[in-house]
Design a protein around this motif. Structure first.
Motif, PDB file in Angstrom:
ATOM      1  N   ARG A 155       0.836  -1.204   0.000  1.00 36.78           N
ATOM      2  CA  ARG A 155       0.000   0.000   0.000  1.00 36.78           C
ATOM      3  C   ARG A 155       0.873   1.257   0.000  1.00 36.78           C
ATOM      4  NH1 ARG A 155      -5.428  -0.694   1.200  1.00 36.78           N
ATOM      5  NH2 ARG A 155      -6.015  -2.852   1.664  1.00 36.78           N
ATOM      6  N   ALA A 156       1.966   1.208   0.753  1.00 37.66           N
ATOM      7  CA  ALA A 156       2.877   2.348   0.767  1.00 37.66           C
ATOM      8  C   ALA A 156       3.521   2.536  -0.598  1.00 37.66           C
ATOM      9  CB  ALA A 156       3.954   2.136   1.830  1.00 37.66           C
ATOM     10  N   ALA A 157       3.841   1.417  -1.254  1.00 42.79           N
ATOM     11  CA  ALA A 157       4.466   1.487  -2.575  1.00 42.79           C
ATOM     12  C   ALA A 157       3.516   2.086  -3.607  1.00 42.79           C
ATOM     13  CB  ALA A 157       4.924   0.097  -3.013  1.00 42.79           C
ATOM     14  N   VAL A 158       2.218   1.821  -3.451  1.00 41.71           N
ATOM     15  CA  VAL A 158       1.227   2.419  -4.364  1.00 41.71           C
ATOM     16  C   VAL A 158       1.309   3.938  -4.280  1.00 41.71           C
ATOM     17  CG1 VAL A 158      -1.236   2.719  -4.803  1.00 41.71           C
ATOM     18  CG2 VAL A 158      -0.323   0.442  -4.339  1.00 41.71           C
ATOM     19  N   GLY A 159       1.625   4.444  -3.096  1.00 38.29           N
ATOM     20  CA  GLY A 159       1.747   5.881  -2.917  1.00 38.29           C
ATOM     21  C   GLY A 159       2.918   6.489  -3.663  1.00 38.29           C
ATOM     22  N   GLU A 165       0.828   6.512 -13.606  1.00 41.30           N
ATOM     23  CA  GLU A 165       0.971   5.096 -13.263  1.00 41.30           C
ATOM     24  C   GLU A 165      -0.249   4.601 -12.497  1.00 41.30           C
ATOM     25  OE1 GLU A 165       5.881   4.940 -13.059  1.00 41.30           O
ATOM     26  OE2 GLU A 165       4.704   5.236 -11.230  1.00 41.30           O
ATOM     27  N   ARG A 166      -0.816   5.453 -11.643  1.00 42.86           N
ATOM     28  CA  ARG A 166      -2.035   5.069 -10.923  1.00 42.86           C
ATOM     29  C   ARG A 166      -3.193   4.871 -11.899  1.00 42.86           C
ATOM     30  NH1 ARG A 166      -2.279   5.762  -5.318  1.00 42.86           N
ATOM     31  NH2 ARG A 166      -4.536   6.062  -5.435  1.00 42.86           N
ATOM     32  N   ASP A 167      -3.264   5.729 -12.923  1.00 38.92           N
ATOM     33  CA  ASP A 167      -4.300   5.566 -13.946  1.00 38.92           C
ATOM     34  C   ASP A 167      -4.134   4.229 -14.667  1.00 38.92           C
ATOM     35  OD1 ASP A 167      -5.474   7.990 -13.401  1.00 38.92           O
ATOM     36  OD2 ASP A 167      -4.492   9.061 -15.052  1.00 38.92           O
ATOM     37  N   VAL A 168      -2.887   3.907 -15.008  1.00 35.38           N
ATOM     38  CA  VAL A 168      -2.615   2.652 -15.706  1.00 35.38           C
ATOM     39  C   VAL A 168      -2.963   1.466 -14.812  1.00 35.38           C
ATOM     40  CG1 VAL A 168      -0.805   1.177 -16.691  1.00 35.38           C
ATOM     41  CG2 VAL A 168      -0.846   3.626 -17.223  1.00 35.38           C
ATOM     42  N   LEU A 169      -2.608   1.547 -13.526  1.00 40.89           N
ATOM     43  CA  LEU A 169      -2.940   0.479 -12.584  1.00 40.89           C
ATOM     44  C   LEU A 169      -4.455   0.294 -12.496  1.00 40.89           C
ATOM     45  CD1 LEU A 169      -2.115  -1.608 -10.477  1.00 40.89           C
ATOM     46  CD2 LEU A 169      -2.023   0.246  -8.781  1.00 40.89           C
ATOM     47  N   ALA A 170      -5.184   1.398 -12.449  1.00 42.74           N
ATOM     48  CA  ALA A 170      -6.645   1.311 -12.401  1.00 42.74           C
ATOM     49  C   ALA A 170      -7.184   0.628 -13.654  1.00 42.74           C
ATOM     50  CB  ALA A 170      -7.248   2.708 -12.257  1.00 42.74           C
ATOM     51  N   CYS A 171      -6.593   0.923 -14.786  1.00 37.89           N
ATOM     52  CA  CYS A 171      -7.017   0.290 -16.039  1.00 37.89           C
ATOM     53  C   CYS A 171      -6.706  -1.208 -16.040  1.00 37.89           C
ATOM     54  CB  CYS A 171      -6.336   0.956 -17.230  1.00 37.89           C
ATOM     55  SG  CYS A 171      -6.958   2.608 -17.631  1.00 37.89           S
ATOM     56  N   LEU A 185      -6.106   6.339 -22.356  1.00 35.33           N
ATOM     57  CA  LEU A 185      -5.321   7.406 -21.737  1.00 35.33           C
ATOM     58  C   LEU A 185      -4.583   8.270 -22.752  1.00 35.33           C
ATOM     59  CD1 LEU A 185      -3.799   5.421 -18.722  1.00 35.33           C
ATOM     60  CD2 LEU A 185      -5.892   6.784 -18.794  1.00 35.33           C
ATOM     61  N   ALA A 186      -4.843   8.032 -24.042  1.00 31.04           N
ATOM     62  CA  ALA A 186      -4.185   8.805 -25.110  1.00 31.04           C
ATOM     63  C   ALA A 186      -2.663   8.684 -25.013  1.00 31.04           C
ATOM     64  CB  ALA A 186      -4.621  10.270 -25.057  1.00 31.04           C
ATOM     65  N   LEU A 187      -2.189   7.455 -24.920  1.00 32.08           N
ATOM     66  CA  LEU A 187      -0.764   7.170 -24.852  1.00 32.08           C
ATOM     67  C   LEU A 187      -0.351   6.290 -26.018  1.00 32.08           C
ATOM     68  CD1 LEU A 187      -0.531   6.099 -21.081  1.00 32.08           C
ATOM     69  CD2 LEU A 187       0.148   8.315 -22.025  1.00 32.08           C
ATOM     70  N   ALA A 188       0.947   6.228 -26.285  1.00 32.03           N
ATOM     71  CA  ALA A 188       1.463   5.243 -27.229  1.00 32.03           C
ATOM     72  C   ALA A 188       1.462   3.891 -26.535  1.00 32.03           C
ATOM     73  CB  ALA A 188       2.885   5.614 -27.656  1.00 32.03           C
ATOM     74  N   LEU A 214      -4.816  -6.272  -7.240  1.00 32.13           N
ATOM     75  CA  LEU A 214      -4.499  -5.205  -6.285  1.00 32.13           C
ATOM     76  C   LEU A 214      -5.338  -3.969  -6.568  1.00 32.13           C
ATOM     77  CD1 LEU A 214      -2.772  -3.982  -4.016  1.00 32.13           C
ATOM     78  CD2 LEU A 214      -1.101  -3.343  -5.782  1.00 32.13           C
ATOM     79  N   ALA A 215      -5.465  -3.602  -7.839  1.00 40.00           N
ATOM     80  CA  ALA A 215      -6.247  -2.421  -8.205  1.00 40.00           C
ATOM     81  C   ALA A 215      -7.703  -2.575  -7.775  1.00 40.00           C
ATOM     82  CB  ALA A 215      -6.166  -2.194  -9.713  1.00 40.00           C
ATOM     83  N   GLN A 216      -8.253  -3.795  -7.920  1.00 45.45           N
ATOM     84  CA  GLN A 216      -9.628  -4.028  -7.503  1.00 45.45           C
ATOM     85  C   GLN A 216      -9.751  -3.974  -5.983  1.00 45.45           C
ATOM     86  OE1 GLN A 216     -11.594  -7.376  -9.198  1.00 45.45           O
ATOM     87  NE2 GLN A 216     -11.349  -6.678 -11.282  1.00 45.45           N
ATOM     88  N   GLU A 217      -8.754  -4.552  -5.309  1.00 49.43           N
ATOM     89  CA  GLU A 217      -8.791  -4.562  -3.854  1.00 49.43           C
ATOM     90  C   GLU A 217      -8.744  -3.150  -3.287  1.00 49.43           C
ATOM     91  OE1 GLU A 217      -5.784  -5.781  -0.240  1.00 49.43           O
ATOM     92  OE2 GLU A 217      -5.738  -6.974  -2.077  1.00 49.43           O
ATOM     93  N   LEU A 218      -7.948  -2.272  -3.913  1.00 48.73           N
ATOM     94  CA  LEU A 218      -7.811  -0.901  -3.445  1.00 48.73           C
ATOM     95  C   LEU A 218      -8.925   0.007  -3.955  1.00 48.73           C
ATOM     96  CD1 LEU A 218      -3.933  -0.421  -3.875  1.00 48.73           C
ATOM     97  CD2 LEU A 218      -5.214  -1.026  -1.803  1.00 48.73           C
ATOM     98  N   ALA A 219      -9.768  -0.563  -4.860  1.00 49.03           N
ATOM     99  CA  ALA A 219     -10.879   0.202  -5.434  1.00 49.03           C
ATOM    100  C   ALA A 219     -10.399   1.495  -6.074  1.00 49.03           C
ATOM    101  CB  ALA A 219     -11.944   0.475  -4.380  1.00 49.03           C
ATOM    102  N   LEU A 220      -9.331   1.394  -6.856  1.00 53.09           N
ATOM    103  CA  LEU A 220      -8.812   2.589  -7.518  1.00 53.09           C
ATOM    104  C   LEU A 220      -9.821   3.126  -8.508  1.00 53.09           C
ATOM    105  CD1 LEU A 220      -5.090   1.558  -8.251  1.00 53.09           C
ATOM    106  CD2 LEU A 220      -5.977   2.954  -6.371  1.00 53.09           C
ATOM    107  N   PRO A 221     -10.088   4.407  -8.513  1.00 52.38           N
ATOM    108  CA  PRO A 221     -11.067   4.968  -9.449  1.00 52.38           C
ATOM    109  C   PRO A 221     -10.568   4.857 -10.873  1.00 52.38           C
ATOM    110  CG  PRO A 221      -9.888   6.723  -8.308  1.00 52.38           C
ATOM    111  CD  PRO A 221      -9.493   5.445  -7.629  1.00 52.38           C
TER     112      PRO A 221
END
Length: 225
Positions: A155-159, A165-171, A185-188, A214-221
């Motif tokens: 959890r600390a590492a997510v910070g 990167e958080r957007d990508v993790l959520a995806c 995300l309009a990326l290459a 992990l992304a689901q567990e943290l409920a990342l938007p």
């Protein structure tokens, strides 16, 4: 996630049933961009072949003698020998959970058709994850429900992740492929792949499937479309 060389996808097959191995090899060798470089009848031999041949993908049965597919996956992934695609007869069982914990990049049911097998091998070779569509949602949900939550260190590492990167993790938590994430995300696509690699390294995860859980567990938007 191993770095893939140019050229055909190199595959090691492992299944204790010779007829099954022969069938899988026939399907994969009939594809121009895939080549089977080794076959094994047990998990120990699969690890040895991966260590000597360094394939792009190891396709492993779960139940094998000498060393089972889960233990073989753990060794192969931990040593960075190949990305692993696990084959299972069952659509949900403790063996699949074990393989997920061991870092497998994909799960496929043995009744998958030839086109599905080839597509899964290509997907894993690209550094992406795949779970048989019939079990994706309940596999991840059941695994998350039976697995201890993310550690304080994770959890600390997510910070430490950047906003992108958080957007990508959520995806990843939505089960999107690199191309789908790039489009959203309009990326290459290459930039997306770099973000995924950095996320796995920062969070000390072995596969994007683990990152998705992990992304689901943290409920990342989820980022907007």
């Amino acid at each position: 996630m191993t770095e893939r060389s140019e050229g055909p996808v190199r595959v090691v097959l492992a299944d204790d049933q010779e007829a099954v191995r022969a069938g899988l090899a026939l399907i994969l060798t009939g594809t121009p961009d895939v080549t089977v470089v080794g076959q094994a009848a047990d998990g120990r031999e699969a690890v040895r072949l991966c260590r000597s041949l360094r394939p792009d993908v190891a396709v492993l049965d779960v139940r094998m003698p000498v060393l089972d597919g889960i233990s073989a996956t753990r060794e192969i992934v931990a040593d960075g020998l190949a990305d692993v695609l696990v084959l299972t007869t069952f659509d949900l069982d403790e063996y699949v959970f074990g393989a997920l914990r061991a870092g497998a990049a994909g799960f496929l049911l043995k009744d998958t058709d030839a086109a599905g097998l080839v597509a899964a091998v290509r997907t894993v070779a690209r550094g992406e994850g795949i779970i048989a569509p019939a079990v994706t949602r309940r596999l991840i949900s059941a695994f998350a429900a039976t697995t201890p939550g993310a550690s304080a260190a994770t959890r600390a590492a997510v910070g430490t992740l950047t906003p992108r990167e958080r957007d990508v993790l959520a995806c990843l938590g939505l089960g999107l492929s690199n191309q789908q994430i790039a489009d959203r995300l309009a990326l290459a696509e290459s930039t997306t792949k770099t973000h995924v690699s950095r996320i796995l390294a920062k969070l000390e995860l072995r596969s994007r499937v683990q990152a998705a859980i992990l992304a689901q567990e943290l409920a990342l938007p989820a980022p907007p479309d």
